[in-house]
Design a protein around this motif. Structure first.
Motif: not given
Length: 624
Positions: A524-531, A595-607
């Protein structure tokens, strides 16, 4: 086109192979000699079985170590050929494959090779048969199609032609462009095979690691295009040597084989639509779907698991926003992430739960043309699925993915609530903990049995229009995991395909519990992983603990601000960097069936997917 496949490509006895080939819709087959030698019946009996199944015996192969030999060996080989011709006539095979010589006795003498092949073709012609000459990539003196064509041209016999094989050309990085200049009537047969790019002996590569077109890394589309530009109108066949295929149920392999040819034909047709002779009819399915994202993920549960999963989702910041009007189904939402928890008895989801426990049973993919996407899936040999629909409820076309889960095609025009308004009583004020800033589904990772990986790569390409990335091997404490991502060009739909090369890894153990072919984590993607992590912890979510040694090592590998590393250490966040950007991520503890979840934040063009950190996660899970 006339579609064919070599019997060596499938598991089972020869009659079982032929039944699978016929059931998959092939027109004919190449008979691999060892299959016939082990067959408990005569050549005439085999011919009868083939005809009863509606199959033609397109090719008998291989006839080895013939050309450019000393006179004594040449004369013996002519007599050997006569015995093969007897069999071919009895079974109804019109063509024999003569592969280039690998014998240490063979001479580097194209003129002698041509003269001897001329003599072989003359004997074949007296029986109404033909000979095809193929350059083996490991041939002693003839390894490239240009050399083989030079010998065939010198021999100048109407019953001698060229057999082309994409593996032998592309494995040597030989340029197929020259094929277009060969007279089409002198190309007697075409064999297609793909393969992953590997640094190994070409003979071992060929005998153990070939794959169907679309499962590997070769440019098989250009190879077929050049052959058709030459004017070739004969069979389009598959010859695949693969250790996994030799173990896989042959009906499934045969379906994959047919899907690969149909997809290959459709790709070449786009290039040659106005340059094909009338007798060459390439497959023309509905277009690939233009996917724009993952609309929803559906879980199969019973009543108890529904409560437990609901609690976990609320800890992750999801709010229960809807109950189905007529079924025991609940909708959860956060950002643009929609998760459906289905505990309805007598449903597809309950069947999946009874078979595999609490698990993902369906994905919804957004597209502008859902009906066309479903029609393409059927055209590419996937099974359609029709869910029961109540009065006023939405009908969403679906197909059965490899392993049995469903892929629904959701109309993009429906928007955020359009799909759910008809089926659910929506209420944005339903129970849930505080929103954690999770905005979208970044990717879905599947754990697959090893014989499902190539099937999924082909399904992703041919049905969903997703292209694979590089194949990686990751270290679990108890073995290796092979991982490969597939994604659309916009990266709005990403899947990660994982197989265990050991039976002792966590992935393998999870597969045994879930029956194989299961979603094992959702990112699951977020903009500020620490928050996001701070809020998730406040909500009660638990994460996989990461060793402090990881962060000490991170500082030696990547030039990072010390304060950022300490912040990651305190939060349990992992880090990866590519030339295009950075990736920060964290894993939750596991729910049922691993089953588990992952929280991710992509910065710039990481692919990519942070694969370098997967060993840290797997080691931590093992120690926990």
């Amino acid at each position: 086109m006339h579609r064919s496949i070599a019997t060596v490509s499938l598991s089972g006895t020869l009659p079982q192979k032929l039944e699978a080939i016929a059931a998959a819709g092939f027109d004919g087959f190449e008979l691999f000699e060892h299959d016939f030698i082990q067959f408990n019946g005569s050549a005439a009996t085999l011919g009868t079985i083939a005809r009863d199944l509606g199959l033609s015996v397109d090719l008998y192969q291989p006839f080895r170590d013939f050309e450019a030999m000393p006179e004594l060996q040449f004369r013996r080989s002519l007599e050997r050929a006569e015995r093969k011709f007897d069999l071919m006539q009895a079974m109804g095979a019109p063509l024999v494959l003569c592969c280039s010589n690998t014998s240490p006795l063979a001479m580097d003498d194209p003129a002698r090779a041509a003269a001897q092949l001329h003599a072989l073709a003359e004997r074949a012609a007296q029986r109404g048969l033909r000979v095809g000459f193929e350059a083996l990539a490991w041939g002693r003196h003839t390894s490239r199609y240009g050399q083989a064509w030079d010998i065939v041209r010198r021999a100048d016999h109407p019953s001698l032609g060229l057999i082309l094989d994409s593996f032998h050309t592309l494995s040597l990085k030989d340029d197929p462009a020259g094929i277009a200049d060969i007279p089409g009537e002198k190309i007697f047969f075409l064999q297609m095979a793909d393969a992953p790019l590997m640094a190994m002996d070409v003979l071992q590569w060929a005998r153990h690691h070939r794959s169907f077109p679309g499962q590997g890394d070769f440019d098989v589309v250009t190879f077929l295009e050049k052959t058709l530009r030459a004017g070739y109108t004969g069979p389009l066949s598959l010859e695949i040597f693969n250790d996994v295929f030799r173990e896989t149920p042959n009906r499934r392999t045969a379906v994959d084989a047919m899907r690969s040819l149909l997809n290959l034909e459709s790709q070449v047709r786009e290039r040659l639509d106005h340059a094909l002779p009338a007798e060459v009819a390439l497959f023309s399915p509905p277009p690939l779907p233009d996917l724009s994202g993952i609309s929803f993920i559906e879980f199969a549960v019973d009543e108890a698991a529904a409560v437990a999963l609901g609690t976990l989702l609320q800890q992750l910041g999801f709010r229960r926003v809807g109950r189905h009007r007529s079924k025991a189904v609940v909708l959860y939402r956060q950002g643009d992430v929609h998760l459906i928890v289905n505990a309805q008895p007598d449903s597809f989801a309950r069947e999946r739960f009874d078979a595999h426990g609490a698990s993902v049973c369906a994905l919804g993919l957004r597209t502008d043309a859902p009906e066309a996407a479903a029609e393409r899936a059927v055209a590419m040999r996937s099974q359609p699925h029709h869910s029961p629909v109540g009065p006023g409820e939405a009908r969403v076309p679906a197909t059965v993915a490899p392993g049995g889960n469903l892929v629904h095609f959701v109309a993009s025009a429906l928007g955020r609530d359009g799909l759910y308004a008809a089926d659910f009583v929506l209420d944005d004020d339903g129970p849930g903990a505080a929103d954690a800033g999770l905005q979208a589904i970044d990717h879905v990772a599947l754990g697959l049995d090893i014989d499902q990986l190539d099937t999924w790569v082909l399904f992703s390409r041919a049905v969903l229009g997703l292209e694979p990335g590089e194949s990686l091997e990751l270290a679990d404490p108890f073995g290796l995991i092979r991982s490969r991502g597939v994604a659309n060009a916009e990266r709005s739909v990403r899947l990660v395909l994982n197989v265990s090369l050991s039976q002792r890894t966590r992935t393998a153990r999870t597969l045994r519990k879930s029956g194989g072919g299961a979603v094992h984590h959702i990112a699951l993607r977020c903009d500020d992983i620490f928050a996001s992590v701070a809020q998730l912890r406040a909500n009660g979510a638990a994460f996989v603990p990461i060793s402090g040694n990881y962060y000490d090592d991170l500082a030696t590998r990547i030039d990072l601000d010390g304060g950022l590393i300490e912040r990651m250490r305190e939060s349990g966040v992992l880090f990866d960097r590519s030339p295009a950007g950075d990736y920060l991520h964290i894993y939750t503890e596991s729910f049922e069936n691993g089953l588990f979840f992952e929280v991710v934040q992509r910065v710039d063009g990481y692919d990519a997917y942070g694969a370098i950190n997967a060993p840290a996660r797997m080691a931590s899970q093992a120690q926990s």
